[in-house]
Structure formats: C-alpha cells, structure tokens
Design an enzyme around this catalytic site. Structure first.
Site, short mmCIF file in Angstrom:
data_model
loop_
_atom_site.label_atom_id
_atom_site.label_comp_id
_atom_site.label_asym_id
_atom_site.label_seq_id
_atom_site.Cartn_x
_atom_site.Cartn_y
_atom_site.Cartn_z
N GLU A 265 -14.94 65.36 -6.32
CA GLU A 265 -14.71 66.20 -5.15
C GLU A 265 -15.47 65.58 -4.01
O GLU A 265 -16.69 65.39 -4.10
CB GLU A 265 -15.19 67.62 -5.42
CG GLU A 265 -14.98 68.56 -4.24
CD GLU A 265 -15.80 69.80 -4.33
OE1 GLU A 265 -16.44 70.16 -3.32
OE2 GLU A 265 -15.83 70.42 -5.42
N CYS A 302 -18.60 72.68 0.73
CA CYS A 302 -17.44 71.80 0.79
C CYS A 302 -16.22 72.52 1.34
O CYS A 302 -15.23 71.88 1.70
CB CYS A 302 -17.14 71.24 -0.60
SG CYS A 302 -17.13 72.48 -1.89
#
Length: 514
Positions: A265, A302
């Site tokens: 990620e 994020c």
C-alpha cells in the site's frame, strides 16, 4: 513487561549485533531508554530457516487451533495494558485515546480472522465428482482447495504502530492463511513493536506451534528488509509505506529466480467530489467535516482527503472561505517522526511556491516537530498541466481544485492515478451527475463513499482497502477485511486422488473436526 531492545527469533530473544538506533519520544525528540540493534545477516538466515521449518506443520494445523492462536494473540495484547498504550503514544506522538482505539481495532482484526478461520470458507473446498460414463471421454474426479503460500515478510508502517504493524492486518491475515510471519519492525516505534512481538511469541508457545511461526527483526536501515524479500524461502510480502519503498521491494521480488507477490500500500490522494446541489445547500457543513477529516491525526492517514474537486458556480467561494476559517482553528500537531515532519514542510513549501497555487488557509504554527495544517487552491486547467499538483503530501494538506465546468472535472478525474478511495458529497438532486461518473470511479479506486470522508476504515468482511496502482501494487487485493487472507493463498487441484492420499481438509468439517 520491560522493553529490552531484543530481537525475537523463534523462541529466542537477544540483543542484536547490527547498527544501533534509539526509540525517540516524538513530542520532545528525547531518546527513550537503551539502544536497539539491527539484525545481522546470520539473524535473518536463522529467522527465515525457522520460518520455513515451521511452515509445513503450521499450514496444516486444525482450523480451530489456528483460530485459538489468533485469539491468544489478541488476549496477550490486551494484557499489556497501559504499558503498551503509553509506549506507543510516546514513540509516535499520537494521543493515548488514538492508541487505545487502534489497539481495539488490532484486537478486533485478530478476532475477525479467528472467526474466518473457524468457518473455513477461505479454503474454498470444491468437489467435482468423476463421471466415468461421460461421452466421449470419462470425467475425472477433481477437488480444489486453497493452500498457504509460505513464509511472509511483513513491514510495519510508521503511521499505525498497532493496526498496520507487528500484529496488524498483514500479520493477522497471513497467520490466518497458515503462513509463518517474519516482521521487520518500523524503526520509529521499536519498543511498541517489541511489546507486541512478545505477545505473539507467547501465543506461539502456548499454542504448541513450532517457534518459527513468528519472528521480529529490527533494522535502522534497508539491509534486513532487502535480505528478507530476496530470500527464496519468503513467498509473499506485506508492506505499508511510501511509493519509493514499496517499488524498491517489488523490484527485488521481481528479480528473484522465483518472483513473489508484494502487496504494497503506497500512495493515494483520495479525491473528494462535491456536487453542485450539496455544495449550495450544505457547503459549510461539508467544509467543517472536511477539515476535521484532513487534520485528524495530523493528517497522517493513507485515506486523507488530499484533493477536493468542485465545478465553479454558486457556493464555491463560500465553501472555500468556510474551509479556510475552520482550518485556521486547527492546532499544530506532533508528527510521527522528525523526518516525516521535515518532508511535510518541504512539500507544502514546494506547493506554495507554484504560481498556479494559492494558500486558502492555514492552521496554527507549531514547533519543529509539529505540522501546520494548510489548504491550497488551484484550477482544473493547472492540475491538467502540472502532474506535480497530484502528488501525495503526507500530512494535513489538501488542494481544492476549482474546475471551469463538468467536462473539465471529468478530465481531471481521468488524469488521476489509482486511488484507495473516492468520496462523493451529494444530494438527491446530484444523482444523475454521480451516476454518470460511477463507471469511471469504479476503475479509479477501491472504495467509493457517499456523504462521508474516508479517514475511517471499517474492519469488516465487505471492506476494501486497496486500489489500482499506485494506491497498491496489486489492485486486486485488500489489506483490510476478511478478503485480505486471499493474498497469502493459492489454489491446488487434486485429480483422481485415492482416499488415502486425499488431504484431510476434504474429510473435515469447517471447524476442523473429523
């Protein structure tokens, strides 16, 4: 339990002989206790050898035993009590209430995967019986199940010291799949990592599993992580961090004799589209919620809303003014590390220097270790001409993009890279516009939200925390929710197997009993 600065390799714990580094209290910059030492190549070899040795037995453990193991980890983490909360808060600068919430999420993830393991559905057992009378050719007997890939290297993240680190989602889903795990702890919160690592180590011993099911390694540099990914006994990687770091690991993995999947990620700016009717009727409310999401945790998520897309018209000026007034009330917040704080300040200064960008508002200024929230504004044409305006800024900074018309907004959307999330702020009157964009949004992001902001990621079977590159290195996967287990599995078909040779999984119920 005292933090000793020790590596955890199988059942052993000892001070490493690699390069020394220190945990730091983020609010002051002062060192916390004695030094930690990185692992040596011999330590990496020992951890991987034990992991590979444990794999064959661990991958075939009865499902109910594996589920109990995950639950033991959860209980051991809770048993650490305030010591864990205090240490994690000190090492990250995050408030204790945030750490307590993250601990609950970490424990919840482990228990969710324990339930998933007990159900056994992830094995996807398929029985396709033979038909010897089929013409023109007899049909063979076929059985299918998913099996564990092998030992997994997990890299702890900087911004989630519990939920995306030593016992986080990558570790929980890999262990649930039947894969031993070696964690490379993040150097920003080594004491937290050691405490949680010992909780897992105890659970391994109490479950009677081979010690190599779990190991924890430290390193202040890159060598340990690179060595893990390059080792041919490691069969998958879980990573949460920068695009640069994720691509570096993916590059190592792709050059191996047997390439392996790297589930990284990496980068996302999580665009928010504010539709005209919603903007006009509740622009102030949206602005307040937006700034609350943007500044949560110093913007170190994020899923932070880094891009706001609006078509010029009624309510735009009022929205920007409201957002600027709300961000002006935002306190400066300690960031996770001095390096992250310096990078944030450098990136915001670079954005401010662009002639096509204006500063719409700022939060309160802080110390050298604190980030100042900032809101920028620009035009759709500027974003189309300057790809740098689409780069992620890790922290409480966002860019409002004022598009001349709907067609320009759609052009901006089409120019974006893959995202973790896209959020829609809309009223019923905006439905037709939203419907027109939905096919494109499905190709752009892993999660699409309506009338919410993405900084809350529910841990549930239906959650997708992933997206097209560069949000993740493999847009078919998720790192949150029960689907995360499939990253660490692969299917095997068994054709015309006699009963004596057929894997026991086909003779067991989903709870793991005969």
């Amino acid at each position: 339990m005292a933090v000793k600065g020790e590596l955890l390799i199988g059942e052993a714990s000892f001070i490493g002989k690699g390069k020394a580094f220190f945990a730091v209290e983020q609010t002051t910059g002062n060192r916390l206790g004695a030094a930690f030492h990185g692992a040596t190549p011999d330590d990496v070899e020992r951890a991987v050898a034990l992991s590979w040795e444990a794999f064959q037995a661990y991958r075939e453990t009865p499902l109910h035993e594996r589920a109990l193991f995950l639950e033991r980890i959860a209980l051991n983490i809770l048993a650490l009590g305030d010591e864990l909360v205090d240490r994690a808060s000190a090492e990250t600068g995050l408030p204790k209430s945030r750490i307590e919430g993250e601990r609950a999420r970490t424990v919840g993830q482990l228990r969710l995967f324990a339930s998933e393991v007990r159900e056994g559905r992830f094995q996807e057992l398929r029985l396709d019986p033979a038909d010897p009378s089929r013409i023109p050719f007899p049909k063979p007997d076929l059985k299918l199940r998913n099996i564990a890939l092998g030992p997994v290297a997990v890299f702890g993240s900087s911004n989630f010291p519990l939920a995306f680190s030593v016992a986080g989602g990558d570790t929980a889903s890999a262990l649930a799949a039947g894969c031993p795990v070696i964690v490379k702890a993040h150097s920003a919160h080594p004491g937290t990592s050691e405490l949680v690592g010992r909780a897992i180590q105890r659970a391994v011993a109490d479950s009677g599993f081979a010690p190599g099911v779990f190991s924890l390694l430290f390193d202040a540099g890159l060598e340990v992580g690179q060595a893990l990914v390059a080792d041919d006994r490691i069969r998958a990687v879980g990573f949460t961090g920068s695009r640069r770091g994720g691509l570096a690991l993916a590059g190592i993995a792709s050059k191996r004799k047997q390439p392996i999947p790297v589930y990284a990620e990496m980068s996302s700016i999580n665009p928010v589209i504010i539709f005209p009717s919603a903007l006009e009727s509740r622009g102030d409310e949206i602005a307040k919620d937006f700034i609350g999401s943007l500044t949560l945790g110093a913007g170190q998520f994020c899923t932070n809303p880094g891009l706001i897309l609006i078509v010029e018209g009624r309510g735009v000026d009022k929205f920007v003014s409201a957002a600027a007034s709300y961000i002006a009330e935002a306190a400066a917040q300690t960031m996770l590390t001095a390096g992250i704080c310096d990078a944030f300040k450098g990136q915001t200064a670079k954005m401010e220097a662009k002639s096509t960008v204006t500063v719409a508002g700022r939060g309160f200024a802080g110390t050298t270790l604190e980030g100042q929230a900032v809101l920028f504004s620009t035009t759709g044409s500027a974003v189309l001409e300057d790809p740098e305006l689409q780069e992620e800024i890790f922290g409480a900074a966002s860019l409002v993009v004022r598009c001349a018309h709907q067609a320009e907004l759609e052009q901006v959307l089409a120019s974006l890279e893959g995202q973790l999330t896209v959020a829609l702020q809309m009223n019923e009157a905006d439905t037709e516009l939203a419907q027109g964009l939905l096919p494109s949004l499905e190709l752009l992001a892993g999660r699409i939200l309506v009338n919410n902001f993405a900084t809350g990621v529910e841990v549930s079977p239906a959650m997708v925390h992933g997206g097209p590159f560069p949000a993740t290195s493999d847009g078919r996967s998720t790192s949150v929710g029960t689907l995360a287990i499939y990253r660490f599995l692969r299917p095997v078909c068994y054709q015309d197997f006699p009963a004596a040779l057929t894997p026991s999984a086909f003779r067991l119920d989903r709870g793991g009993s005969e």
